[in-house]
Write a protein that holds these residues in place. Structure first.
Motif, PDB file in Angstrom:
ATOM      1  N   LYS A  88       0.826  -1.202   0.000  1.00 25.24           N
ATOM      2  CA  LYS A  88       0.000   0.000   0.000  1.00 25.24           C
ATOM      3  C   LYS A  88       0.863   1.256   0.000  1.00 25.24           C
ATOM      4  CE  LYS A  88      -4.022  -2.082   1.996  1.00 25.24           C
ATOM      5  NZ  LYS A  88      -5.195  -1.764   1.256  1.00 25.24           N
ATOM      6  N   ILE A  89       1.979   1.232   0.699  1.00 24.34           N
ATOM      7  CA  ILE A  89       2.899   2.367   0.687  1.00 24.34           C
ATOM      8  C   ILE A  89       3.535   2.501  -0.695  1.00 24.34           C
ATOM      9  CG2 ILE A  89       5.000   3.324   1.702  1.00 24.34           C
ATOM     10  CD1 ILE A  89       2.625   3.403   3.579  1.00 24.34           C
ATOM     11  N   ARG A  90       3.874   1.374  -1.302  1.00 26.03           N
ATOM     12  CA  ARG A  90       4.441   1.392  -2.652  1.00 26.03           C
ATOM     13  C   ARG A  90       3.438   1.983  -3.640  1.00 26.03           C
ATOM     14  NH1 ARG A  90       5.235  -3.977  -3.809  1.00 26.03           N
ATOM     15  NH2 ARG A  90       6.882  -3.983  -2.267  1.00 26.03           N
ATOM     16  N   THR A  91       2.160   1.633  -3.480  1.00 24.85           N
ATOM     17  CA  THR A  91       1.116   2.185  -4.338  1.00 24.85           C
ATOM     18  C   THR A  91       1.005   3.685  -4.155  1.00 24.85           C
ATOM     19  OG1 THR A  91      -0.093   0.097  -4.190  1.00 24.85           O
ATOM     20  CG2 THR A  91      -1.326   2.019  -4.934  1.00 24.85           C
ATOM     21  N   LEU A  92       1.115   4.163  -2.919  1.00 24.89           N
ATOM     22  CA  LEU A  92       1.050   5.593  -2.649  1.00 24.89           C
ATOM     23  C   LEU A  92       2.226   6.330  -3.290  1.00 24.89           C
ATOM     24  CD1 LEU A  92      -0.346   7.954  -1.166  1.00 24.89           C
ATOM     25  CD2 LEU A  92       1.130   7.454   0.763  1.00 24.89           C
ATOM     26  N   ILE A  93       3.408   5.763  -3.191  1.00 23.69           N
ATOM     27  CA  ILE A  93       4.583   6.400  -3.784  1.00 23.69           C
ATOM     28  C   ILE A  93       4.468   6.454  -5.300  1.00 23.69           C
ATOM     29  CG2 ILE A  93       7.075   6.131  -4.131  1.00 23.69           C
ATOM     30  CD1 ILE A  93       7.197   5.087  -1.242  1.00 23.69           C
ATOM     31  N   ILE A  94       3.994   5.387  -5.912  1.00 23.46           N
ATOM     32  CA  ILE A  94       3.800   5.375  -7.360  1.00 23.46           C
ATOM     33  C   ILE A  94       2.737   6.394  -7.768  1.00 23.46           C
ATOM     34  CG2 ILE A  94       2.957   3.969  -9.290  1.00 23.46           C
ATOM     35  CD1 ILE A  94       4.348   1.573  -7.932  1.00 23.46           C
ATOM     36  N   ALA A  95       1.665   6.512  -6.967  1.00 26.30           N
ATOM     37  CA  ALA A  95       0.617   7.493  -7.256  1.00 26.30           C
ATOM     38  C   ALA A  95       1.146   8.915  -7.143  1.00 26.30           C
ATOM     39  CB  ALA A  95      -0.567   7.295  -6.312  1.00 26.30           C
ATOM     40  N   ILE A  96       2.006   9.170  -6.171  1.00 29.63           N
ATOM     41  CA  ILE A  96       2.586  10.508  -6.022  1.00 29.63           C
ATOM     42  C   ILE A  96       3.479  10.842  -7.210  1.00 29.63           C
ATOM     43  CG2 ILE A  96       4.233  11.865  -4.663  1.00 29.63           C
ATOM     44  CD1 ILE A  96       3.051  10.499  -2.175  1.00 29.63           C
ATOM     45  N   ILE A  97       4.298   9.903  -7.646  1.00 28.82           N
ATOM     46  CA  ILE A  97       5.172  10.128  -8.792  1.00 28.82           C
ATOM     47  C   ILE A  97       4.357  10.364 -10.057  1.00 28.82           C
ATOM     48  CG2 ILE A  97       6.897   9.033 -10.287  1.00 28.82           C
ATOM     49  CD1 ILE A  97       7.990   7.678  -7.723  1.00 28.82           C
ATOM     50  N   ALA A  98       3.304   9.567 -10.249  1.00 26.06           N
ATOM     51  CA  ALA A  98       2.450   9.735 -11.426  1.00 26.06           C
ATOM     52  C   ALA A  98       1.713  11.069 -11.386  1.00 26.06           C
ATOM     53  CB  ALA A  98       1.460   8.584 -11.520  1.00 26.06           C
ATOM     54  N   ALA A 131      -4.239   7.537  -0.947  1.00 22.44           N
ATOM     55  CA  ALA A 131      -4.222   7.817   0.492  1.00 22.44           C
ATOM     56  C   ALA A 131      -5.455   7.225   1.171  1.00 22.44           C
ATOM     57  CB  ALA A 131      -4.160   9.320   0.729  1.00 22.44           C
ATOM     58  N   GLY A 132      -6.599   7.285   0.520  1.00 21.10           N
ATOM     59  CA  GLY A 132      -7.808   6.675   1.068  1.00 21.10           C
ATOM     60  C   GLY A 132      -7.692   5.175   1.167  1.00 21.10           C
ATOM     61  N   ASN A 133      -6.988   4.564   0.243  1.00 17.79           N
ATOM     62  CA  ASN A 133      -6.762   3.129   0.286  1.00 17.79           C
ATOM     63  C   ASN A 133      -5.940   2.748   1.514  1.00 17.79           C
ATOM     64  OD1 ASN A 133      -6.690   0.454  -0.450  1.00 17.79           O
ATOM     65  ND2 ASN A 133      -5.031   0.721  -1.912  1.00 17.79           N
ATOM     66  N   ILE A 134      -4.960   3.574   1.861  1.00 18.92           N
ATOM     67  CA  ILE A 134      -4.149   3.298   3.050  1.00 18.92           C
ATOM     68  C   ILE A 134      -4.981   3.475   4.313  1.00 18.92           C
ATOM     69  CG2 ILE A 134      -2.236   4.169   4.438  1.00 18.92           C
ATOM     70  CD1 ILE A 134      -0.744   4.661   1.867  1.00 18.92           C
ATOM     71  N   MET A 135      -5.789   4.533   4.374  1.00 18.91           N
ATOM     72  CA  MET A 135      -6.574   4.792   5.579  1.00 18.91           C
ATOM     73  C   MET A 135      -7.699   3.787   5.770  1.00 18.91           C
ATOM     74  SD  MET A 135      -6.832   8.874   5.923  1.00 18.91           S
ATOM     75  CE  MET A 135      -7.083   9.351   4.239  1.00 18.91           C
ATOM     76  N   ASN A 136      -8.123   3.132   4.713  1.00 18.06           N
ATOM     77  CA  ASN A 136      -9.210   2.163   4.790  1.00 18.06           C
ATOM     78  C   ASN A 136      -8.714   0.778   5.171  1.00 18.06           C
ATOM     79  OD1 ASN A 136     -11.857   1.378   4.656  1.00 18.06           O
ATOM     80  ND2 ASN A 136     -11.792   0.931   2.475  1.00 18.06           N
ATOM     81  N   SER A 137      -7.412   0.589   5.242  1.00 19.81           N
ATOM     82  CA  SER A 137      -6.876  -0.736   5.537  1.00 19.81           C
ATOM     83  C   SER A 137      -6.941  -1.017   7.034  1.00 19.81           C
ATOM     84  CB  SER A 137      -5.440  -0.849   5.028  1.00 19.81           C
ATOM     85  OG  SER A 137      -4.626   0.073   5.699  1.00 19.81           O
ATOM     86  N   PRO A 138      -7.131  -2.263   7.406  1.00 24.85           N
ATOM     87  CA  PRO A 138      -7.188  -2.598   8.839  1.00 24.85           C
ATOM     88  C   PRO A 138      -5.809  -2.473   9.483  1.00 24.85           C
ATOM     89  CG  PRO A 138      -7.306  -4.576   7.521  1.00 24.85           C
ATOM     90  CD  PRO A 138      -7.351  -3.416   6.563  1.00 24.85           C
ATOM     91  N   GLU A 139      -5.830  -2.303  10.788  1.00 24.91           N
ATOM     92  CA  GLU A 139      -4.574  -2.177  11.526  1.00 24.91           C
ATOM     93  C   GLU A 139      -3.881  -3.526  11.562  1.00 24.91           C
ATOM     94  OE1 GLU A 139      -3.161  -1.065  16.049  1.00 24.91           O
ATOM     95  OE2 GLU A 139      -5.161  -0.570  15.387  1.00 24.91           O
ATOM     96  N   PRO A 140      -2.558  -3.548  11.396  1.00 27.17           N
ATOM     97  CA  PRO A 140      -1.861  -4.822  11.466  1.00 27.17           C
ATOM     98  C   PRO A 140      -1.932  -5.405  12.869  1.00 27.17           C
ATOM     99  CG  PRO A 140      -0.340  -3.013  10.961  1.00 27.17           C
ATOM    100  CD  PRO A 140      -1.698  -2.438  11.098  1.00 27.17           C
TER     101      PRO A 140
END
Length: 61
Positions: free
Chosen positions: A4-14, A46-55
């Motif tokens: 999910k963090i990798r997805t966020l970084i790719i989204a920021i770069i894009a 960012a919403g995808n990260i906030m919607n994820s359950p806590e580890p």
């Protein structure tokens, strides 16, 4: 690194690429569409990260 963090970084770069294209390459109307798409892309990631359950935390004793 978490996927999910990798997805966020790719989204920021894009989105930075979209903002630069929209701001410097295209005209006002098409450029504004690129900027809005870039903002939406980062918001969704960012919403995808906030919607994820806590580890789960494992208790070691």
């Amino acid at each position: 690194m978490d996927s999910k963090i990798r997805t966020l970084i790719i989204a920021i770069i894009a989105s930075v690429a979209l903002w630069l294209l929209g701001g410097f390459v295209f005209g006002k109307s098409i450029g504004m569409i690129f900027v809005i798409v870039g903002i939406t892309l980062v918001g969704l990631a960012a919403g995808n990260i906030m919607n994820s359950p806590e580890p789960t935390q494992k208790k070691t004793s």
